[in-house]
Design an enzyme around this catalytic site. Structure first.
Site, PDB file in Angstrom:
ATOM      1  N   GLY A  20       0.820  -1.209   0.000  1.00 27.77           N
ATOM      2  CA  GLY A  20       0.000   0.000   0.000  1.00 27.77           C
ATOM      3  C   GLY A  20       0.850   1.253   0.000  1.00 27.77           C
ATOM      4  O   GLY A  20       1.999   1.232   0.445  1.00 27.77           O
ATOM      5  N   CYS A  67       6.393  -0.005   6.708  1.00 30.40           N
ATOM      6  CA  CYS A  67       5.889   1.193   6.041  1.00 30.40           C
ATOM      7  C   CYS A  67       7.024   1.747   5.193  1.00 30.40           C
ATOM      8  O   CYS A  67       8.153   1.840   5.667  1.00 30.40           O
ATOM      9  CB  CYS A  67       5.466   2.212   7.102  1.00 30.40           C
ATOM     10  SG  CYS A  67       4.898   3.777   6.416  1.00 30.40           S
ATOM     11  N   LEU A  68       6.726   2.115   3.951  1.00 32.43           N
ATOM     12  CA  LEU A  68       7.794   2.613   3.068  1.00 32.43           C
ATOM     13  C   LEU A  68       8.441   3.899   3.598  1.00 32.43           C
ATOM     14  O   LEU A  68       9.572   4.205   3.255  1.00 32.43           O
ATOM     15  CB  LEU A  68       7.262   2.852   1.653  1.00 32.43           C
ATOM     16  CG  LEU A  68       6.948   1.614   0.808  1.00 32.43           C
ATOM     17  CD1 LEU A  68       6.454   2.042  -0.568  1.00 32.43           C
ATOM     18  CD2 LEU A  68       8.150   0.700   0.669  1.00 32.43           C
ATOM     19  N   GLN A  97       2.700  10.113   1.237  1.00 33.06           N
ATOM     20  CA  GLN A  97       4.026   9.468   1.224  1.00 33.06           C
ATOM     21  C   GLN A  97       4.816   9.784  -0.042  1.00 33.06           C
ATOM     22  O   GLN A  97       6.001   9.467  -0.122  1.00 33.06           O
ATOM     23  CB  GLN A  97       3.888   7.948   1.358  1.00 33.06           C
ATOM     24  CG  GLN A  97       3.354   7.508   2.709  1.00 33.06           C
ATOM     25  CD  GLN A  97       3.252   5.994   2.757  1.00 33.06           C
ATOM     26  OE1 GLN A  97       2.284   5.417   2.292  1.00 33.06           O
ATOM     27  NE2 GLN A  97       4.270   5.354   3.307  1.00 33.06           N
ATOM     28  N   HIS A 156      -2.692   7.125   7.247  1.00 35.21           N
ATOM     29  CA  HIS A 156      -1.769   8.085   6.624  1.00 35.21           C
ATOM     30  C   HIS A 156      -2.507   9.351   6.197  1.00 35.21           C
ATOM     31  O   HIS A 156      -1.956  10.451   6.269  1.00 35.21           O
ATOM     32  CB  HIS A 156      -1.107   7.486   5.374  1.00 35.21           C
ATOM     33  CG  HIS A 156       0.162   6.725   5.647  1.00 35.21           C
ATOM     34  ND1 HIS A 156       1.268   7.306   6.215  1.00 35.21           N
ATOM     35  CD2 HIS A 156       0.499   5.434   5.406  1.00 35.21           C
ATOM     36  CE1 HIS A 156       2.248   6.398   6.317  1.00 35.21           C
ATOM     37  NE2 HIS A 156       1.800   5.255   5.838  1.00 35.21           N
ATOM     38  N   HIS A 191      -3.989   0.982   7.768  1.00 39.04           N
ATOM     39  CA  HIS A 191      -2.675   1.637   7.735  1.00 39.04           C
ATOM     40  C   HIS A 191      -2.683   2.825   6.765  1.00 39.04           C
ATOM     41  O   HIS A 191      -2.236   3.927   7.108  1.00 39.04           O
ATOM     42  CB  HIS A 191      -1.613   0.601   7.329  1.00 39.04           C
ATOM     43  CG  HIS A 191      -0.208   1.119   7.279  1.00 39.04           C
ATOM     44  ND1 HIS A 191       0.783   0.663   8.105  1.00 39.04           N
ATOM     45  CD2 HIS A 191       0.373   2.066   6.469  1.00 39.04           C
ATOM     46  CE1 HIS A 191       1.914   1.323   7.815  1.00 39.04           C
ATOM     47  NE2 HIS A 191       1.690   2.164   6.823  1.00 39.04           N
ATOM     48  N   GLU A 192      -3.225   2.604   5.565  1.00 37.37           N
ATOM     49  CA  GLU A 192      -3.183   3.666   4.548  1.00 37.37           C
ATOM     50  C   GLU A 192      -4.161   4.797   4.867  1.00 37.37           C
ATOM     51  O   GLU A 192      -3.842   5.974   4.653  1.00 37.37           O
ATOM     52  CB  GLU A 192      -3.456   3.100   3.153  1.00 37.37           C
ATOM     53  CG  GLU A 192      -2.451   2.049   2.669  1.00 37.37           C
ATOM     54  CD  GLU A 192      -1.000   2.448   2.823  1.00 37.37           C
ATOM     55  OE1 GLU A 192      -0.677   3.638   2.723  1.00 37.37           O
ATOM     56  OE2 GLU A 192      -0.169   1.546   3.072  1.00 37.37           O
TER      57      GLU A 192
HETATM   58 ZN    ZN Z   1       2.801   3.494   5.759  1.00 41.93          ZN
END
Ligand code: ZN
Length: 146
Positions: free
Chosen positions: A47, A90-91, A52, A136, A132-133
């Site tokens: 994701g 997480c990226l 991000q 964000h 999670h997304e």
């Molecule tokens: Zn993340």
């Protein structure tokens, strides 16, 4: 175009992202394609949310089980009482993994890239990715849920 990933502690990650007024605009269409390419070039990430890649708008993409979920202005409409703990990455936090408790099931409502309202029920890993997304988009990071 592959976009650079914004890393923690960049302040954009803590901002509440703005609602998208026109899901069908060329800018949003382009951003969706860029996010997908960026995910593919980052080891087929599960994701990625627009903040991000430096765009503070309410858009995220989850690719799971070969299916692309493009969520515009997503909202969690309901969630199970039951939660489960699993390891998450997480990226924006390269090489960092934490055990995070999430709702086991969620129901998400969003607009798709044609501006059509969609509702998706998810559980397990997919439900986790949605939570999670969507976090964000509200400036909430997984370390806030440790
Ligand atoms: Zn993340």
């Amino acid at each position: 175009m592959v976009l650079p990933i914004i890393k923690y502690p960049d302040p954009i990650l803590k901002k509440k992202a703005e609602e998208i007024k026109d899901p069908k605009s060329p800018e949003i269409r382009e951003l969706v394609l860029d996010i997908i390419e960026t995910m593919e070039s980052n080891g087929n990430a599960l994701g990625l949310a627009a903040p991000q890649v430096g765009r503070s708008v309410r858009l995220c993409v989850i690719i799971f089980g070969g299916k692309k979920h493009i969520l515009i202005n997503p909202e969690i409409k309901s969630k199970s009482l039951r939660k489960e703990v699993m390891e998450e990455g997480c990226l924006s936090f390269p090489e960092e993994f934490f055990m995070i408790k999430r709702h086991k099931k969620v129901k998400v409502r969003a607009l798709d890239r044609h501006g059509k309202e969609i509702e998706i029920k998810a559980e397990g890993m997919l439900a986790r990715a949605f939570q999670h997304e969507i976090d964000h988009l509200n400036g909430i990071l997984f370390i806030d849920r440790k």
